[in-house]
Design an enzyme around this catalytic site. Structure first.
Site, PDB file in Angstrom:
ATOM      1  N   GLN A 119       0.859  -1.193   0.000  1.00 27.44           N
ATOM      2  CA  GLN A 119       0.000   0.000   0.000  1.00 27.44           C
ATOM      3  C   GLN A 119       0.893   1.240   0.000  1.00 27.44           C
ATOM      4  OE1 GLN A 119      -2.847  -0.017   3.241  1.00 27.44           O
ATOM      5  NE2 GLN A 119      -2.663   2.194   3.468  1.00 27.44           N
ATOM      6  N   GLY A 120       0.896   1.981  -1.095  1.00 28.58           N
ATOM      7  CA  GLY A 120       1.769   3.144  -1.239  1.00 28.58           C
ATOM      8  C   GLY A 120       1.033   4.440  -0.945  1.00 28.58           C
ATOM      9  N   SER A 142       1.822   6.631   2.450  1.00 28.68           N
ATOM     10  CA  SER A 142       2.659   7.575   3.206  1.00 28.68           C
ATOM     11  C   SER A 142       3.871   8.038   2.399  1.00 28.68           C
ATOM     12  CB  SER A 142       3.152   6.934   4.504  1.00 28.68           C
ATOM     13  OG  SER A 142       2.073   6.633   5.366  1.00 28.68           O
ATOM     14  N   SER A 180       4.770  -1.365   3.937  1.00 27.79           N
ATOM     15  CA  SER A 180       4.950  -2.714   4.474  1.00 27.79           C
ATOM     16  C   SER A 180       5.110  -3.736   3.349  1.00 27.79           C
ATOM     17  CB  SER A 180       3.749  -3.111   5.333  1.00 27.79           C
ATOM     18  OG  SER A 180       3.641  -2.263   6.456  1.00 27.79           O
ATOM     19  N   GLU A 224      -8.258  -0.710   7.479  1.00 27.46           N
ATOM     20  CA  GLU A 224      -6.942  -0.788   8.109  1.00 27.46           C
ATOM     21  C   GLU A 224      -7.048  -0.521   9.611  1.00 27.46           C
ATOM     22  OE1 GLU A 224      -2.543   0.770   6.879  1.00 27.46           O
ATOM     23  OE2 GLU A 224      -4.085   2.312   7.063  1.00 27.46           O
ATOM     24  N   GLU A 263      -3.128  10.729  17.759  1.00 29.73           N
ATOM     25  CA  GLU A 263      -3.625  12.107  17.735  1.00 29.73           C
ATOM     26  C   GLU A 263      -4.600  12.314  16.572  1.00 29.73           C
ATOM     27  OE1 GLU A 263       0.150  11.856  19.931  1.00 29.73           O
ATOM     28  OE2 GLU A 263      -0.467  11.198  17.927  1.00 29.73           O
TER      29      GLU A 263
END
Length: 369
Positions: free
Chosen positions: A119-120, A122, A156, A238, A353
């Site tokens: 999963q691309g 970030s 990952s 997720e 957060e």
């Protein structure tokens, strides 16, 4: 098939089919190979097909059957739960956004243990803030495909992945509207993967460099500008459904902790609190499974699942550190690795957060400007 019957039959099958991993090899390579083996055998025996639509090789049935399967895999420690649960994040996305032909072609490869995906999302400058991503996709010379340039990080299993669900900016809008999603072949020219060593000593994450990577037009997921909508559909998975597997694994760690403590009366209150925290997450996860079955969709309420899971996981391993003094720091590499990994529980999948902000704004209606 109802849930109780499915679990009974699955358990009986697993009792007679040895899928136990090699205890002598704890490397990431071994974990990924074991994951392939478990998925492949469960797919061939039909268990991995339950809860998925027939259009992608499944046999239908409620999605909770997938959760039961994942729970059995995690409880028996047949595959690392975080790696196993990636299907719960990526497959629903492909079914919803890829063309039916593409989904029918590729989903059985992942479920059947023939491929890994990643999963691309970030990037170095936009971790939890996906709206600020800078990887860019432009039309190629003939106008039918795309050329992507940029960098992803904390991806990952990228070094093992055959394909990647990738977000890139396709329009001038600096916010949500200018983002599109693609299904990238990881062996495409211009893709470079560099594993990252984390503090728990496992190269599970990687950074991915994209240098004018060509992507065919039929690998656009949804329409141009649908990337943010896809992300908002993917991230709740997720942050929720895959936790069923993680919680089952954490229960095994709690059992191990109870067995290893030197005195039965040691830290009874702390152990009880750790159990209650895990039980709360499992109850919440069960409710989420029912909500998914009823509506087929998940939303911002899954941030509650994420907060509870991260809190319970860190509480459990903090308790282990207290109950087994010196084990994490000095004598037990297994406890040390899992303790260090638990520190990331409030970071991966969106920081604590960010999750609290989502709860405040989208569930409680607070802080709106």
């Amino acid at each position: 098939m109802d849930t109780a019957t499915f679990r009974t039959r699955l358990s009986a099958w697993l009792d007679t089919h040895d899928l136990t991993p090699d205890p002598a090899d704890d490397s990431l390579d071994a974990h990924v190979a074991q994951l392939d083996r478990v998925r492949r055998e469960l797919w061939e025996a039909g268990w991995m097909r339950h809860g998925w639509p027939e259009a992608v090789g499944g046999v239908g049935g409620p999605s909770v059957l997938r959760a039961v399967l994942g729970e059995e895999v995690a409880t028996r420690q047949l595959a690392e739960p975080g790696l196993y649960s990636m299907v719960e994040v990526l497959v629903p996305t492909l079914i919803s956004y890829a063309s039916p032909t593409l989904a029918a072609e590729v989903v059985p490869r992942l479920l059947g243990g023939r491929e890994q995906w990643c999963q691309g999302f970030s990037e170095p400058g936009s971790g939890s803030d996906l709206a600020s991503l800078s990887t860019r996709a432009v039309r190629d010379a003939d106008g039918h495909g795309w050329v992507i340039t940029g960098q992803k990080v904390w991806t990952s299993l990228a070094q093992y992945a055959t394909r990647c669900v990738l977000l890139a900016r396709t329009g001038p809008d600096p916010g949500h509207a200018g983002i599109s999603a693609f299904f990238l072949d990881m062996d495409s020219p211009g893709v470079t993967v560099r594993p990252l060593r984390t503090m728990h000593g496992v190269d599970e994450f990687a950074e991915v460099f994209l240098d004018e990577v060509h992507v065919p037009g039929d690998r656009l997921l949804g329409s141009v500008g649908d990337g943010w909508r896809l992300a908002m559909d993917l991230l709740p998975h997720e942050r929720s459904t895959c936790f069923w597997h993680r919680v089952a694994h954490l229960y095994t760690r709690l059992d191990r902790l109870i067995d290893q403590r030197e005195k039965p009366e040691d830290e009874a209150a702390a152990l009880g609190e750790a159990y209650l925290a895990l039980h709360m997450v499992r109850c919440r996860s069960h409710a989420t499974q029912r909500r998914l079955a009823a509506s087929g969709r998940l939303g911002p309420e899954t941030s509650v699942d994420k907060i509870l899971l991260a809190t319970a996981e860190q509480q459990l391993f903090d308790t282990a550190r207290d109950v087994l003094p010196g084990s994490v720091e000095l004598t037990d590499p297994a406890w040390r690795t899992e303790y260090l990994y638990s520190r990331a529980a409030t970071i991966y999948g969106g920081t604590a957060e960010v999750q609290r902000n989502i709860v405040a704004r989208h569930l409680l209606g607070l802080g709106k400007e």
